[in-house]
Enzyme design. Structure first.
Site, PDB file in Angstrom:
ATOM      1  N   SER A 100      -7.659  40.741 -45.912  1.00 43.10           N
ATOM      2  CA  SER A 100      -8.472  39.854 -46.838  1.00 43.10           C
ATOM      3  C   SER A 100      -9.725  39.330 -45.734  1.00 43.10           C
ATOM      4  O   SER A 100     -10.787  38.827 -46.321  1.00 43.10           O
ATOM      5  CB  SER A 100      -7.872  38.700 -47.364  1.00 43.10           C
ATOM      6  OG  SER A 100      -6.853  39.106 -48.129  1.00 43.10           O
ATOM      7  N   CYS A 145      10.446  23.623 -54.021  1.00 40.36           N
ATOM      8  CA  CYS A 145       9.867  23.165 -55.161  1.00 40.36           C
ATOM      9  C   CYS A 145      10.900  22.406 -56.103  1.00 40.36           C
ATOM     10  O   CYS A 145      10.912  21.149 -56.564  1.00 40.36           O
ATOM     11  CB  CYS A 145       9.445  24.224 -56.066  1.00 40.36           C
ATOM     12  SG  CYS A 145      10.297  25.571 -56.009  1.00 40.36           S
ATOM     13  N   HIS A 174       9.391  24.062 -63.522  1.00 42.17           N
ATOM     14  CA  HIS A 174      10.895  24.290 -63.236  1.00 42.17           C
ATOM     15  C   HIS A 174      11.461  23.102 -63.749  1.00 42.17           C
ATOM     16  O   HIS A 174      10.735  22.119 -64.221  1.00 42.17           O
ATOM     17  CB  HIS A 174      11.342  24.145 -61.925  1.00 42.17           C
ATOM     18  CG  HIS A 174      10.791  25.270 -60.997  1.00 42.17           C
ATOM     19  ND1 HIS A 174      10.381  26.449 -61.325  1.00 42.17           N
ATOM     20  CD2 HIS A 174      10.976  25.591 -59.613  1.00 42.17           C
ATOM     21  CE1 HIS A 174      10.165  27.308 -60.271  1.00 42.17           C
ATOM     22  NE2 HIS A 174      10.540  26.861 -59.406  1.00 42.17           N
TER      23      HIS A 174
HETATM   24  P1  A2P Z   1      -3.491  38.358 -48.614  1.00 39.91           P
HETATM   25  O1  A2P Z   1      -4.038  37.863 -49.894  1.00 39.91           O
HETATM   26  O2  A2P Z   1      -4.599  38.615 -47.673  1.00 39.91           O
HETATM   27  O3  A2P Z   1      -2.242  39.202 -48.656  1.00 39.91           O
HETATM   28  P2  A2P Z   1       1.699  34.615 -52.228  1.00 39.91           P
HETATM   29  O4  A2P Z   1       2.490  33.645 -51.835  1.00 39.91           O
HETATM   30  O5  A2P Z   1       1.021  34.538 -53.464  1.00 39.91           O
HETATM   31  O6  A2P Z   1       2.296  36.002 -52.011  1.00 39.91           O
HETATM   32  O7  A2P Z   1       0.407  34.610 -51.037  1.00 39.91           O
HETATM   33  C1  A2P Z   1       0.670  34.846 -49.802  1.00 39.91           C
HETATM   34  C2  A2P Z   1      -0.676  34.269 -48.925  1.00 39.91           C
HETATM   35  O8  A2P Z   1      -0.362  34.624 -47.572  1.00 39.91           O
HETATM   36  C3  A2P Z   1      -1.694  35.299 -49.115  1.00 39.91           C
HETATM   37  O9  A2P Z   1      -3.037  34.522 -49.125  1.00 39.91           O
HETATM   38  C4  A2P Z   1      -1.858  36.284 -48.179  1.00 39.91           C
HETATM   39  O10 A2P Z   1      -2.918  36.990 -47.835  1.00 39.91           O
HETATM   40  C5  A2P Z   1      -1.166  35.401 -47.155  1.00 39.91           C
HETATM   41  N1  A2P Z   1      -0.531  35.963 -45.937  1.00 39.91           N
HETATM   42  C6  A2P Z   1       0.589  36.966 -46.005  1.00 39.91           C
HETATM   43  N2  A2P Z   1       0.905  37.396 -44.819  1.00 39.91           N
HETATM   44  C7  A2P Z   1       0.027  36.640 -43.937  1.00 39.91           C
HETATM   45  C8  A2P Z   1      -0.129  36.695 -42.567  1.00 39.91           C
HETATM   46  N3  A2P Z   1       0.698  37.412 -41.910  1.00 39.91           N
HETATM   47  N4  A2P Z   1      -0.973  35.919 -41.858  1.00 39.91           N
HETATM   48  C9  A2P Z   1      -1.987  35.128 -42.755  1.00 39.91           C
HETATM   49  N5  A2P Z   1      -1.860  35.353 -44.001  1.00 39.91           N
HETATM   50  C10 A2P Z   1      -0.663  35.975 -44.595  1.00 39.91           C
END
Ligand code: A2P
Length: 335
Positions: free
Chosen positions: A48, A136, A244
């Site tokens: 992202s 939560c 919840h």
């Molecule tokens: P991304 O959207 O780029 O995958 P959720 O809890 O809804 O699954 O979201 C997880 C969040 O954590 C998303 O913003 C995801 O980004 C981010 N994410 C997942 N893995 C990592 C990582 N290793 N480092 C930073 N952010 C992460």
């Protein structure tokens, strides 16, 4: 931190996992509370980086976690899963940032405060750099029980939860909606969730309970600083998108009056009592949707044994159960 005598102090706030279910609500809560006047840094996973996110009408570019660490924010609100928390929280902390972590990674370490600010904000020491946001289901249960524990002393809790699919993540919400639409879908759960429910949240442990059930036991004792409370939990996943619900049976050391219980709950910051059953008024997941309060109803004496109360509580699991509580911890520290 920028300060001048007559100016509001400005902070630098990073949101780690800003594109996720909870991360995006953290941004919304920051906006609602006029905290987006501060400098906001948004990060997500590598895929992202460089994409844009609009926060309070302003476009922000998603940066890498490494860049966010280097920016040395005052606060980092984490909701990117346990792996990212374990890896990056210590690096932020080393750089002077206070981490407020929504994952379960740090909750059970004795030296890490586990905080619901209305209940135990004062446990945070000036030297603490990583603060854990509770699960939560735990947050809404301790909110409903803390004012009663203070007055009557909790002895034992029997809780059954009715947990929505957004607690599992976006994949689970998709599974429910696609099953409902009769479309083929990926499976977040081992079973169909639409028109169904299952007594299974998290992973099964050797004692026969699930990780979600044991969180309710360990986290409640830690937050209330009451290791003596006996707690037993059954977690049920239900085909509700968000919100919840919990049926709680609480036994106290001291006798109570129902009128006083209702008064104590109403007076507690963050609780709203809705308890008018003859008018079909009680809290439901739809009642709590996008709300920051914990809603309590069906308050009645357990007639099967003394000093025991039954109540029903509902909260938006992504709000007070996650994003709102994290932001409230930060507000507590800002003050
Ligand atoms: P991304 O959207 O780029 O995958 P959720 O809890 O809804 O699954 O979201 C997880 C969040 O954590 C998303 O913003 C995801 O980004 C981010 N994410 C997942 N893995 C990592 C990582 N290793 N480092 C930073 N952010 C992460």
């Amino acid at each position: 931190m920028n300060t001048s005598k007559n100016e509001k102090r400005k902070f630098k706030i990073a949101v780690i996992g800003a594109t996720g279910l909870v991360g995006s609500i953290m941004l919304k809560v920051l906006e609602e509370r006029n905290l987006t006047d501060n400098e906001i840094i948004v990060t997500a996973s590598e895929r992202s980086i460089g994409k844009k996110l609009t926060v309070a009408g302003k476009e922000h570019t998603i940066v890498s976690v490494e860049d966010a660490i280097a920016a040395a924010p005052d606060f980092a609100l984490f909701s990117a899963g346990s792996g990212a928390s374990l890896k990056y929280a210590p690096l932020f902390a080393k750089n002077g940032t206070i981490v407020i972590d929504n994952s379960s990674a740090w909750r059970n370490f004795d030296e890490i405060p586990l905080v619901v600010p209305q209940i135990n904000g004062e446990v945070i020491k000036p030297t603490d750099k990583i603060i854990a946001n509770p699960n939560c289901s735990t947050i809404q249960m301790v909110m409903a029980l803390a004012p009663l524990h203070q007055k009557y002393g909790l002895k034992r809790i029997v809780v059954s939860t009715y947990q929505s699919v957004s607690g599992t993540g976006v994949q689970a919400v998709n599974q429910l909606m696609q099953e409902r639409a009769g479309e083929p879908c990926g499976k977040a759960y081992p079973h169909q969730i639409d028109l169904n429910l299952f007594p299974h949240g998290g992973a099964f442990e050797p004692n026969g309970y699930t990780t979600e059930e044991m969180k309710l036991v360990h986290e409640t004792r830690k937050i209330l600083r009451a290791p003596q409370i006996q707690i037993t939990a059954t977690v049920v996943r239900v085909p509700v998108i968000g919100g919840h619900s919990e049926a709680i049976n609480a036994e106290f050391e001291k006798e109570f009056e129902i009128d006083e219980v209702i008064r104590l709950l109403n007076e507690f910051n963050g609780i709203k009592v809705i308890d008018n059953p003859t008018q079909n008024e009680y809290p439901m997941p739809l009642t709590a949707h996008e709300k920051d309060e914990v809603f309590v109803g069906r308050i009645r004496r357990d007639e099967s044994q003394p000093k025991t109360l039954n109540l029903w509580c509902v909260a938006d699991n992504l709000r007070k159960g996650a994003a709102t509580n994290a932001v409230e911890i930060m507000e507590w520290l800002m003050e």
